[in-house]
Design a protein around this motif. Sequence first.
Motif, short mmCIF file in Angstrom:
data_model
loop_
_atom_site.label_atom_id
_atom_site.label_comp_id
_atom_site.label_asym_id
_atom_site.label_seq_id
_atom_site.Cartn_x
_atom_site.Cartn_y
_atom_site.Cartn_z
N UNK A 135 0.79 -1.09 0.06
CA UNK A 135 -0.01 0.10 -0.01
C UNK A 135 0.89 1.44 -0.01
N UNK A 136 1.91 1.19 0.81
CA UNK A 136 2.84 2.43 0.97
C UNK A 136 3.49 2.82 -0.27
N UNK A 137 3.88 1.62 -1.06
CA UNK A 137 4.45 2.17 -2.38
C UNK A 137 3.49 2.36 -3.53
N UNK A 138 2.52 1.81 -3.60
CA UNK A 138 1.53 1.74 -4.78
C UNK A 138 0.81 3.01 -4.66
N UNK A 139 1.03 3.78 -3.37
CA UNK A 139 0.12 4.99 -3.35
C UNK A 139 0.91 6.19 -4.25
N UNK A 140 2.13 5.82 -4.48
CA UNK A 140 3.10 6.74 -5.22
C UNK A 140 3.09 6.42 -6.61
N UNK A 141 2.37 5.51 -7.09
CA UNK A 141 2.44 4.87 -8.47
C UNK A 141 1.62 5.81 -9.58
N UNK A 142 0.74 6.55 -9.12
CA UNK A 142 0.36 7.57 -9.97
C UNK A 142 0.98 8.94 -10.10
#
Length: 639
Positions: A60-67
């Motif tokens: 979750x931590x990383x994916x929130x920067x994905x966009x």
Amino acid sequence: MSRLLRLSNHRWRLLWLIAIPLGLMLCMWQAAQLAREQALSNLQDDAENELRLSAANLNGYLLRYDYLPQMLATREGVQRFLASPDSQDPMPLNLLLDRFRFTAGVSDVYLLNRDADTIAASNWHRPKTFIGQNYAFRSYYTDAITGGQGRFYGLGLQSLERGYYFSAPVWLDDTSPDAKPDGVIVVKVLLDDVEESWAEQDAELFVTDSDNIIFMASHPELRMNALYPLTDNQRDSLRATRRYAMEPLTPSGMKREAPYGSDSYLVSFASGPLSSGHYLSLTRPIPEFGWQMHILKPLTPVVNAQWIAALMAGGLYGVVALGGGIGWQRLRLRREREAFAERERQTLARVRDELEVSVERRTRDLVASNQRLSDEIEERRRAEANLRQTQDELIQAAKLAVLGQLAAGINHELNQPLAAIRAYAENGRRFIELARVDKADANLAQIVELTQRMADISAQLRQFSRKSSERQETISVQACIEYALRLFHSRLRDDGIKVVHQWPEETLWVEGDLVRLEQVLVNLISNALQAMKELASPMLTLSVEIAQQHVMISVADNGPGIPEHHLSQIFEPFFTTKAPGSGLGLGLSISSRIMEDLGGKLQVTNQPTGGAQFTITLPCSATPNVLPPLSVKESNNHA
Ligand code: ADP
């Protein structure tokens, strides 16, 4: 037997000494095993949960920067600067990117041109700024410049910090399908915050990449280690990507000791910071990033649980063993007591049986001896009756012997009145013929008187010759002496014997058989008269005195006395010094026996003045309330 028993006891004790500690160890071991299984299972559950949560957090931590890169790529300021970077001041974009970095909370944001040169960066003002750096070798560039989304993790070339990179292509013209990206926008995220959150857990967490390099770890010293030793090929390819710069990627030293369940292992570390402990290791893939997330749960709770369970089981075992021991001891004591009581019971029963047998035998013996005694008593009674009868017969014989001696005197006593009666009778007839009635009557009166005298003599003889009735009665001593003396009346007179009486005025009484006492006196008087036969002046002394509740009757003569050597013999039966036919030698022995029967005694002494003295001693009796009729009457008759 006792030796065998001792041996067997010894063996038992040895067996128990081995069995009890063995049982204790087995029990503790078994309890520890069970506790270990349970604790491991719990630990595995905990580890699974923690791992799942941590992986989800990281994801979750990383994916929130994905966009973020895509969003930035469409920003007008970015595109405008990219369109003519050389002719524009990069500062506005740098400031934009820095503001964006700050707002998004990421590490760095930077823009690459088509040739992978960094033309703007949020760290424009820092010494190790990315501006001017070329990142053509990074996959996040190659992926994005070909129109895709780029992701990459590795050490920063400038910062040497671990970071995760998200990249997106920047199109200046995105309407043409053949258009190619004009640049790449990159967002770098640091992973330290995530690792910091892991530090709070009582487990070690780490993330490995596809080459098993520990890229992230809760323990700092684990980071940038190879989970397993790398092959040369792996090292070469890693060096080519420069993902981990010049890190030595030393092996972590982790050893799998044993598998636990399907996807977990018990592990330890041969070296490194975790070499002091043992861990349960679980692994979970994070497919979005091509990583594996690992958790290492220390086995300390398992070991503690093992110890606690073992100690508790040991304690319980001790209590049970102690209880068992006490119970066994009590059981043994009870059995011993019961055996002792049984032995006592048997002994008592045996003793009782023996006693009963003995009592029965004794009773039989007693009954038999009782019967024998009864028989003997009966026999003795018969013998006594015979003896008494014989004695009586002997006494009677002795009496008749005395009577024989008296016969001559009695004959004279009777003949004299008979002759007188005859003469008076003849005279009477004559006076009747002469009609001299008065004279005849006088003669008849004389006859009556004479017959009376004869009747008296006859009565005396009858009295003496009668058998004893063996009746105890109270007897007047003086009357009894007078009566015995009367038998010798004519003889005393004819022989001119002087009779001396010495007794008190009052009548003395004794208990006894009158006939027998009279017989004794007659015997003594008869013997005294015979002893004085040859004397010129014979004297018979009859005395009675009382001393110490005893009456003493003495018959003494002034004859020759008894020779000294005869004194001890004269009371023996058939001892006589008289000529055959004159004496039987029974008188004194019978007299002595009669006296003993009457409770008295007969003794003899020679008088100092000469002559023998025989003394009868009898217990004194009280004066009877009613005087005995016979003795009183007869004594009166002869008084
Ligand atoms: P027996 O008169 O038939 O001999 P006793 O038993 O009466 O039997 O007497 C035993 C003997 O004791 C007499 O033979 C006599 O020797 C002696 N004896 C008894 N009385 C006298 C006495 N008064 N004086 C001397 N001797 C006596």
